[in-house]
Write an enzyme that holds these catalytic residues in place. Structure first.
Site, PDB file in Angstrom:
ATOM      1  N   CYS A 198      -3.101  -3.367   4.683  1.00  0.00           N
ATOM      2  CA  CYS A 198      -2.134  -4.380   5.112  1.00  0.00           C
ATOM      3  C   CYS A 198      -2.464  -5.774   4.602  1.00  0.00           C
ATOM      4  CB  CYS A 198      -2.049  -4.380   6.634  1.00  0.00           C
ATOM      5  SG  CYS A 198      -1.742  -2.731   7.286  1.00  0.00           S
ATOM      6  N   HIS A 200      -1.624 -10.076  12.205  1.00  0.00           N
ATOM      7  CA  HIS A 200      -1.183  -8.776  11.721  1.00  0.00           C
ATOM      8  C   HIS A 200      -1.026  -7.846  12.922  1.00  0.00           C
ATOM      9  CE1 HIS A 200      -0.742  -5.021   9.769  1.00  0.00           C
ATOM     10  NE2 HIS A 200      -1.872  -4.558  10.271  1.00  0.00           N
ATOM     11  N   LYS A 258       0.558  -4.559  21.403  1.00  0.00           N
ATOM     12  CA  LYS A 258      -0.483  -4.632  22.427  1.00  0.00           C
ATOM     13  C   LYS A 258      -1.831  -5.037  21.839  1.00  0.00           C
ATOM     14  CE  LYS A 258      -1.186  -4.034  26.852  1.00  0.00           C
ATOM     15  NZ  LYS A 258      -0.153  -4.117  27.882  1.00  0.00           N
ATOM     16  N   THR A 294       3.783   4.008  15.861  1.00  0.00           N
ATOM     17  CA  THR A 294       3.326   2.727  15.327  1.00  0.00           C
ATOM     18  C   THR A 294       3.803   2.516  13.886  1.00  0.00           C
ATOM     19  OG1 THR A 294       1.219   3.617  14.509  1.00  0.00           O
ATOM     20  CG2 THR A 294       1.258   2.834  16.782  1.00  0.00           C
ATOM     21  N   GLU A 333       0.840  -1.191   0.000  1.00  0.00           N
ATOM     22  CA  GLU A 333       0.000   0.000   0.000  1.00  0.00           C
ATOM     23  C   GLU A 333       0.879   1.248   0.000  1.00  0.00           C
ATOM     24  OE1 GLU A 333      -1.813   1.329   3.633  1.00  0.00           O
ATOM     25  OE2 GLU A 333      -1.279  -0.524   4.631  1.00  0.00           O
ATOM     26  N   LYS A 383      -4.343  -8.156  22.918  1.00  0.00           N
ATOM     27  CA  LYS A 383      -5.782  -8.001  23.188  1.00  0.00           C
ATOM     28  C   LYS A 383      -6.610  -8.880  22.251  1.00  0.00           C
ATOM     29  CE  LYS A 383      -5.498  -3.261  24.917  1.00  0.00           C
ATOM     30  NZ  LYS A 383      -5.873  -1.839  24.729  1.00  0.00           N
TER      31      LYS A 383
END
Lengths: 464, 464
Positions: free
Chosen positions: B119, B254, B259, B161, B85, B263
């Site tokens: 992604c 992915h 974190k 990120t 992308e 989760k």
């Protein structure tokens, strides 16, 4: 497990904008010499759309039409691929926008994304869809392929080679248009012949001469590889067969403009001449033997060679190529959809009885470059009748489009370019030009999110 | 014809930039609270590249490394797909740029293009490659899949990120990493959670909260569909099997940031709890039964639910997920390559003897949105030994990267953004940071044409 039988195109439909500019009028408007666009390029009319249409609305329309016509439920589609080079987001695909049409059916388990390389994206999407149906991932549902583009150029010599539209194809087994297995000759290479590196603009950068050379070189290579595969396959089956232009009943070529297709078709004859033993040259080539000794790099722009083979192929051109050029001639280039617009033209040029049994060669070309020569065989019967009759409205609808003056056309292209990728934005294009049932771009909000609406569908003459 | 046996990943390699910024230092530089990036996001280091690297050079490097290591000739590759992308041209694909590497071999008959949706592009490319190998178009050669991206964000909360890198995978039969057939649960929908509509910029538009919700919702749906397919397949084979987290030995997710993966892994436990009959709830869920009655839309941001299942899954997280997060933790997000970086991490976390026989679940997510939950089984033996040992250099090379200060990192990102899509342009980035053998962007001419060069390859300590 065995591959399913007769994998191919089960149904297809085309969406074209409802406005066009006349190429004779455009010649005059541009101050071009008379016949430059109509004879020099072979173009008659050019379809275009206002800022009310973007690539997503165009693809929404192609899918909506196909699904409405076939009455195939959205839950019966397991794979969806989009081929386009009309990029409005670097990340989000057109495919995910099309998932809105699936919402009501509750079907979200639909693999596939957008594939990109110039005009070849639709073919790559198609090949991916075919492979999926022959793979272990296939779950018995159809694959849907959408090829669509908006082809616009800066004012200047390339502008009359624009166009716009999308073709949606339903892929599955037991199809009337069956892809010949193992018969694909591909040629991929690194070239800067036509590309779109200015991401702010809708317009491409074009090296016109290089682009023609790349197209012809790709055709030479693809055709050679196809012939070798065909002949190897025949040999394996104990047959001695040689591929020539005579092997095919019809040809569909990617059509940047119709004249290039005519020249390219002629080039297949030149290729056929190159690949016969010297002692075995058919009489139809008599007087042309000398062209065998030319170096490839000298042939691309050799007027003498071009004229000789254009002459030789003229009759076959009228019979085997021209029927496929109706959409290209009267709507222009649609990039990824161009080749499949040629297929639609072919299928609307004859009765299903005439089409049955024909072997069709297809040549897909995308600058940059990506190309494949492949073929399909038309199976007669009820499914073909159904497919052909489903396209009955294509030519009358094209006839009924709205003609727009070159002045208004130029203003519309300026409006598009000035507002290309702008947010927030409310399109200004005239909604009255859109046919009933057409999806259009309603607005773009300050987060660049696009929303679409639909012109009410007319039923029995009444708007619903 | 039958599908070939054990289709999967025969070999793979990863290319990461040789420069990184430390997340502790970045917290301080950004004035963020201590632990916000390192504990809150779970990130330690972030790889990034200067303007000397673009998506094409990064993919060139991934392919070059893989082909050099495997000593597979370029003529033995019949299909090449790129997922990305990081768009630098609306029309010309990265795939065609990679064809330069094939030039010497004379092999141009290589199908495949770029596939795009955030992604997820690498996964779509991978699925297309697998399908090709199982299809009638397969000619016995390998498919090559490249997933790569440059993930950069405007300064602010999303910047830590980022990340950068590419993974190249060789796909074929008789592979050590074999894809489980017929076991894919996909979820596609129309969403504006993360997208890149500002085509002038490298930076995305992100709706952070929506993005998390979309990711979790996609996981729920994909996992459910996967479980149904798995259980139907087992039933067909006369077995009664139920999928739970225990079905898998390892998970690759992915990873936008680590974190979220933790989760999400916890959320699979919540899903497992939802899908057991009320009279049959395993003791491990005792005390959590009440969460069964919550409405789905209330669950995405429910702290109580999150904490409960994070606690429940903690031990398994260390065992089944953490080994796959080495690259993500120490290099950051690589968009399309992120999931396959997780696979590389897993394969470099254990010996081939330990890996043999493991069933690995993979969850691919691309905003917009596209997602699939699927699985592969690791086959032991010499081919696995070879694959695992070929990755021996990955962790040492990551250790040896050059640490750059947050000030220089921010300046580099500014340099990238200021010159993104500019032409003509000569990159200013320091070549000394690049490892021997690295392809880099040499210049962009006034026609936007990019040329690349290569840092000399060192051999026996000497530059060749």
């Amino acid at each position: 497990m065995a591959w399913p039988e007769n994998v191919g195109i089960v149904a297809l439909d085309i969406y074209l904008p409802n406005t066009y500019v006349d190429q004779v009028e455009l010649e005059e408007f541009d101050g071009a010499s008379k016949g430059k666009y109509t004879i020099g390029l072979g173009q008659t009319k050019m379809g275009f759309s206002s800022d009310r249409e973007d690539i997503q609305s165009i693809c929404l329309n192609a899918v909506q039409r196909l699904i409405d016509k076939t009455k195939i439920g959205y839950d019966r589609i397991g794979h969806l691929q989009v081929g386009t080079e009309t990029i409005i987001d670097k990340s989000k695909s057109v495919k995910t926008c099309l998932m809105q049409l699936f919402e009501e059916s509750g079907n979200h388990d639909v693999e596939g994304l957008d594939t990109t390389n110039a005009c070849y994206g639709g073919t790559a999407a198609l090949f991916n869809a075919i492979s999926w149906i022959e793979s272990s991932a296939w779950d018995g549902r159809y694959a849907l392929v959408v090829a669509g583009d908006i082809a616009v150029y800066a004012s200047g010599s390339a502008r009359p080679t624009g166009g716009c539209g999308a073709v949606a194809m339903l892929i599955g087994p037991n199809a009337p248009l069956v892809f010949d297995r193992g018969l694909r000759g591909s040629f991929f290479s690194h070239a800067y012949d036509f590309y779109k590196p200015d991401l702010k603009s809708e317009f491409p950068v074009v090296d016109g001469k290089l682009s023609i050379q790349c197209y012809l070189q790709a055709l030479d290579n693809c055709y050679r590889i196809y012939c070798n595969k065909f002949e190897a396959q025949a040999k394996k089956a104990g047959k001695k067969e040689k591929v020539t232009v005579d092997t095919f009943d019809a040809f569909c070529f990617h059509a940047p403009y119709c004249k290039l297709v005519q020249k390219s078709f002629a080039r297949l004859y030149y290729n056929d001449l190159l690949h016969v033993p010297v002692d075995d040259i058919p009489s139809k080539f008599s007087g042309l033997e000398n062209f065998r000794s030319m170096k490839p790099e000298e042939t691309y722009f050799n007027r003498e060679l071009e004229q000789a083979f254009m002459g030789l192929s003229k009759e076959d051109y009228e019979k085997k190529i021209k029927p496929s050029l109706h959409v290209s001639t009267n709507n222009g280039n649609m990039y990824t959809a161009s080749l499949y617009g040629c297929l639609v033209s072919l299928l609307t040029s004859q009765t299903s009885k005439e089409l049955a049994g024909q072997r069709v060669a297809l040549f897909s070309y995308g600058s940059g470059l990506a190309s494949t020569f492949y073929s399909l065989t038309i199976r007669g019967g009820e499914i073909l009748d159904k497919l052909v009759s489903s396209l009955n409205n294509v030519r009358p609808e094209m006839e009924a489009r709205v003609k727009v003056s070159p002045t208004d056309f130029a203003a519309t292209l300026q409006l598009r370019e000035d507002n290309c990728h702008k947010a927030p934005y409310v399109p200004a294009g005239n909604l009255e030009y859109l046919r009933p049932g057409t999806w259009y771009l309603k607005s773009i909000d300050d987060m660049y999110r696009r929303t679409y609406d639909r012109i009410p569908v007319q039923q029995n003459g009444l708007v619903q």
